[in-house]
Design a protein around this motif. Structure first.
Motif, PDB file in Angstrom:
ATOM      1  N   SER A   2       0.825  -1.203   0.000  1.00 40.27           N
ATOM      2  CA  SER A   2       0.000   0.000   0.000  1.00 40.27           C
ATOM      3  C   SER A   2       0.862   1.256   0.000  1.00 40.27           C
ATOM      4  N   GLN A   3       0.462   2.223  -0.825  1.00 41.03           N
ATOM      5  CA  GLN A   3       1.135   3.526  -0.906  1.00 41.03           C
ATOM      6  C   GLN A   3       0.209   4.652  -0.466  1.00 41.03           C
ATOM      7  N   GLY A   4      -0.881   4.299   0.237  1.00 40.80           N
ATOM      8  CA  GLY A   4      -1.837   5.296   0.681  1.00 40.80           C
ATOM      9  C   GLY A   4      -2.924   5.517  -0.350  1.00 40.80           C
ATOM     10  N   SER A   5      -3.647   6.592  -0.192  1.00 39.73           N
ATOM     11  CA  SER A   5      -4.755   6.905  -1.105  1.00 39.73           C
ATOM     12  C   SER A   5      -4.528   8.269  -1.744  1.00 39.73           C
ATOM     13  N   VAL A   6      -5.182   8.451  -2.900  1.00 33.38           N
ATOM     14  CA  VAL A   6      -5.039   9.700  -3.638  1.00 33.38           C
ATOM     15  C   VAL A   6      -6.298   9.922  -4.464  1.00 33.38           C
ATOM     16  N   THR A   7      -6.656  11.181  -4.652  1.00 33.65           N
ATOM     17  CA  THR A   7      -7.782  11.530  -5.518  1.00 33.65           C
ATOM     18  C   THR A   7      -7.225  12.111  -6.813  1.00 33.65           C
ATOM     19  N   LEU A   8      -7.480  11.404  -7.908  1.00 32.75           N
ATOM     20  CA  LEU A   8      -6.963  11.781  -9.223  1.00 32.75           C
ATOM     21  C   LEU A   8      -7.948  11.353 -10.295  1.00 32.75           C
ATOM     22  N   GLY A   9      -8.011  12.107 -11.369  1.00 31.19           N
ATOM     23  CA  GLY A   9      -8.783  11.689 -12.529  1.00 31.19           C
ATOM     24  C   GLY A   9     -10.268  11.531 -12.285  1.00 31.19           C
ATOM     25  N   GLY A  10     -10.779  12.188 -11.251  1.00 35.42           N
ATOM     26  CA  GLY A  10     -12.210  12.129 -10.956  1.00 35.42           C
ATOM     27  C   GLY A  10     -12.609  11.057  -9.970  1.00 35.42           C
ATOM     28  N   HIS A  11     -11.625  10.340  -9.385  1.00 34.60           N
ATOM     29  CA  HIS A  11     -11.923   9.253  -8.458  1.00 34.60           C
ATOM     30  C   HIS A  11     -10.910   9.254  -7.313  1.00 34.60           C
ATOM     31  N   THR A  12     -11.279   8.604  -6.207  1.00 36.00           N
ATOM     32  CA  THR A  12     -10.355   8.383  -5.106  1.00 36.00           C
ATOM     33  C   THR A  12      -9.920   6.925  -5.125  1.00 36.00           C
ATOM     34  N   TRP A  13      -8.605   6.710  -5.042  1.00 37.30           N
ATOM     35  CA  TRP A  13      -8.027   5.376  -5.200  1.00 37.30           C
ATOM     36  C   TRP A  13      -7.152   5.008  -4.007  1.00 37.30           C
ATOM     37  N   ASN A  14      -7.120   3.716  -3.697  1.00 40.88           N
ATOM     38  CA  ASN A  14      -6.080   3.143  -2.846  1.00 40.88           C
ATOM     39  C   ASN A  14      -4.975   2.650  -3.770  1.00 40.88           C
ATOM     40  N   VAL A  15      -3.739   3.056  -3.509  1.00 39.67           N
ATOM     41  CA  VAL A  15      -2.634   2.833  -4.439  1.00 39.67           C
ATOM     42  C   VAL A  15      -1.698   1.742  -3.903  1.00 39.67           C
ATOM     43  N   TYR A  16      -1.261   0.863  -4.817  1.00 36.79           N
ATOM     44  CA  TYR A  16      -0.320  -0.202  -4.491  1.00 36.79           C
ATOM     45  C   TYR A  16       0.813  -0.191  -5.510  1.00 36.79           C
ATOM     46  N   LYS A  17       2.000  -0.535  -5.038  1.00 31.92           N
ATOM     47  CA  LYS A  17       3.181  -0.561  -5.899  1.00 31.92           C
ATOM     48  C   LYS A  17       3.919  -1.873  -5.679  1.00 31.92           C
ATOM     49  N   GLY A  18       4.260  -2.547  -6.795  1.00 29.53           N
ATOM     50  CA  GLY A  18       4.972  -3.816  -6.682  1.00 29.53           C
ATOM     51  C   GLY A  18       5.517  -4.249  -8.019  1.00 29.53           C
ATOM     52  N   SER A  19       5.904  -5.516  -8.093  1.00 29.75           N
ATOM     53  CA  SER A  19       6.453  -6.085  -9.323  1.00 29.75           C
ATOM     54  C   SER A  19       5.915  -7.498  -9.482  1.00 29.75           C
ATOM     55  N   ASN A  20       5.668  -7.885 -10.743  1.00 29.70           N
ATOM     56  CA  ASN A  20       5.242  -9.256 -11.009  1.00 29.70           C
ATOM     57  C   ASN A  20       6.399 -10.122 -11.505  1.00 29.70           C
ATOM     58  N   GLY A  21       7.617  -9.589 -11.435  1.00 28.70           N
ATOM     59  CA  GLY A  21       8.788 -10.321 -11.887  1.00 28.70           C
ATOM     60  C   GLY A  21       9.210  -9.956 -13.293  1.00 28.70           C
ATOM     61  N   SER A  22       8.292  -9.374 -14.052  1.00 29.26           N
ATOM     62  CA  SER A  22       8.597  -8.953 -15.421  1.00 29.26           C
ATOM     63  C   SER A  22       8.554  -7.450 -15.584  1.00 29.26           C
ATOM     64  N   ASN A  23       7.730  -6.777 -14.805  1.00 32.57           N
ATOM     65  CA  ASN A  23       7.579  -5.324 -14.919  1.00 32.57           C
ATOM     66  C   ASN A  23       7.050  -4.749 -13.620  1.00 32.57           C
ATOM     67  N   GLU A  24       7.216  -3.443 -13.465  1.00 29.58           N
ATOM     68  CA  GLU A  24       6.653  -2.742 -12.316  1.00 29.58           C
ATOM     69  C   GLU A  24       5.139  -2.613 -12.489  1.00 29.58           C
ATOM     70  N   VAL A  25       4.419  -2.739 -11.390  1.00 31.54           N
ATOM     71  CA  VAL A  25       2.963  -2.656 -11.430  1.00 31.54           C
ATOM     72  C   VAL A  25       2.492  -1.602 -10.428  1.00 31.54           C
ATOM     73  N   PHE A  26       1.746  -0.623 -10.928  1.00 30.99           N
ATOM     74  CA  PHE A  26       1.130   0.392 -10.083  1.00 30.99           C
ATOM     75  C   PHE A  26      -0.380   0.190 -10.170  1.00 30.99           C
ATOM     76  N   SER A  27      -0.992  -0.174  -9.053  1.00 31.39           N
ATOM     77  CA  SER A  27      -2.423  -0.489  -9.035  1.00 31.39           C
ATOM     78  C   SER A  27      -3.189   0.579  -8.266  1.00 31.39           C
ATOM     79  N   PHE A  28      -4.256   1.059  -8.885  1.00 30.52           N
ATOM     80  CA  PHE A  28      -5.139   2.056  -8.290  1.00 30.52           C
ATOM     81  C   PHE A  28      -6.514   1.407  -8.141  1.00 30.52           C
ATOM     82  N   LEU A  29      -6.940   1.199  -6.895  1.00 30.51           N
ATOM     83  CA  LEU A  29      -8.216   0.557  -6.626  1.00 30.51           C
ATOM     84  C   LEU A  29      -9.206   1.606  -6.157  1.00 30.51           C
ATOM     85  N   ARG A  30     -10.270   1.776  -6.920  1.00 33.31           N
ATOM     86  CA  ARG A  30     -11.296   2.756  -6.554  1.00 33.31           C
ATOM     87  C   ARG A  30     -11.855   2.416  -5.178  1.00 33.31           C
ATOM     88  N   THR A  31     -12.033   3.438  -4.320  1.00 33.97           N
ATOM     89  CA  THR A  31     -12.432   3.184  -2.940  1.00 33.97           C
ATOM     90  C   THR A  31     -13.887   2.742  -2.814  1.00 33.97           C
TER      91      THR A  31
END
Length: 237
Positions: free
Chosen positions: A151-180
């Motif tokens: 978890s990287q906290g939450s942020v309001t961007l692009g008209g929505h509020t998201w919970n943000v996650y940062k990680g890797s799947n072994g092939s590339n970096e993954v930034f996930s924004f989950l609508r609250t």
């Protein structure tokens, strides 16, 4: 759980077709005959500037069939067992091929009908041209699913509020924004999210955005469930 997404992109382009439940697929298409349908594992077509993929990429998958009336109106019938691990990511893709700094706008409208059971997410998948970075925007999710990373906290961007996650799947970096809160329709202004990742967090540079996908990352849909994209448009300038 987010997937090994680089694999699902390249496999959709390179793997041979494998028919799965073709007779079921025809029965599950909407009453008005679709202009295209496929039950092939890697079935794909291009309509109205969008590329549609059935994209059954995960292990332990069941049957799945995709239909489309256009590039912006399509759906999937999926019957995947109630086991862990993502089975598929049927999606519609719009090619962008512009760097973040050269984009003046990048947005999308979505309107979907999704089941109340099963384990899945309705999500955007935004890729750079080298597939070094994957930006996932979950607008709806149900059941035992979750993102890669921490978890990287939450942020309001692009008209929505998201919970943000940062990680890797072994092939590339993954930034996930989950609508609250779940949403089945709306508008996402994607460019401010990309600029926040680049300029505010400095997690990536001025990447060239290759394409924007929207679809359903399905973990389980036992008994057969319908996912319908009533309308999906991606626009950029």
């Amino acid at each position: 759980m987010a997937s090994r997404t680089l694999g699902r992109v390249t496999k959709a382009l390179l793997a041979p077709a494998l028919a799965l439940g073709a007779t079921i697929g025809l029965a599950s298409a909407p009453a008005s005959a679709a202009v295209w349908n496929s039950c092939d594992r890697w079935g794909n077509t291009s309509l109205n500037g969008y590329t549609l993929y059935n994209n059954i990429w995960g292990s332990g998958a069941g049957s799945q069939c995709i239909w489309a009336n256009s590039g912006t109106n399509w759906g999937v019938w999926a019957d995947h067992p109630n086991t862990g691990g993502i089975k598929s990511y049927p999606n519609s893709k719009k090619v962008i091929n512009k760097s973040i700094d050269s984009l003046r706008s990048l947005s999308s409208n979505y309107n979907v009908s999704v089941p109340s059971s099963g384990a899945y997410n309705s999500s955007y998948d935004v890729w750079d041209t080298d597939y070094d970075y994957e930006i996932m925007l979950w607008v709806n999710y149900n059941g035992a699913v979750g993102p890669i990373g921490t978890s990287q906290g939450s942020v309001t961007l692009g008209g929505h509020t998201w919970n943000v996650y940062k990680g890797s799947n072994g092939s590339n970096e993954v930034f996930s924004f989950l609508r609250t809160s779940d949403s089945n329709s709306g508008t996402v202004n994607i460019l401010p999210i990309l600029k926040w990742i680049k300029d505010t967090k400095r997690w990536m540079g001025n990447e060239t955005i290759g394409d924007v996908q929207f679809g359903y990352e399905v973990t389980s849909s036992s008994g057969g469930l319908n996912f319908t994209t009533n309308n999906l448009t991606v626009s950029s300038s």
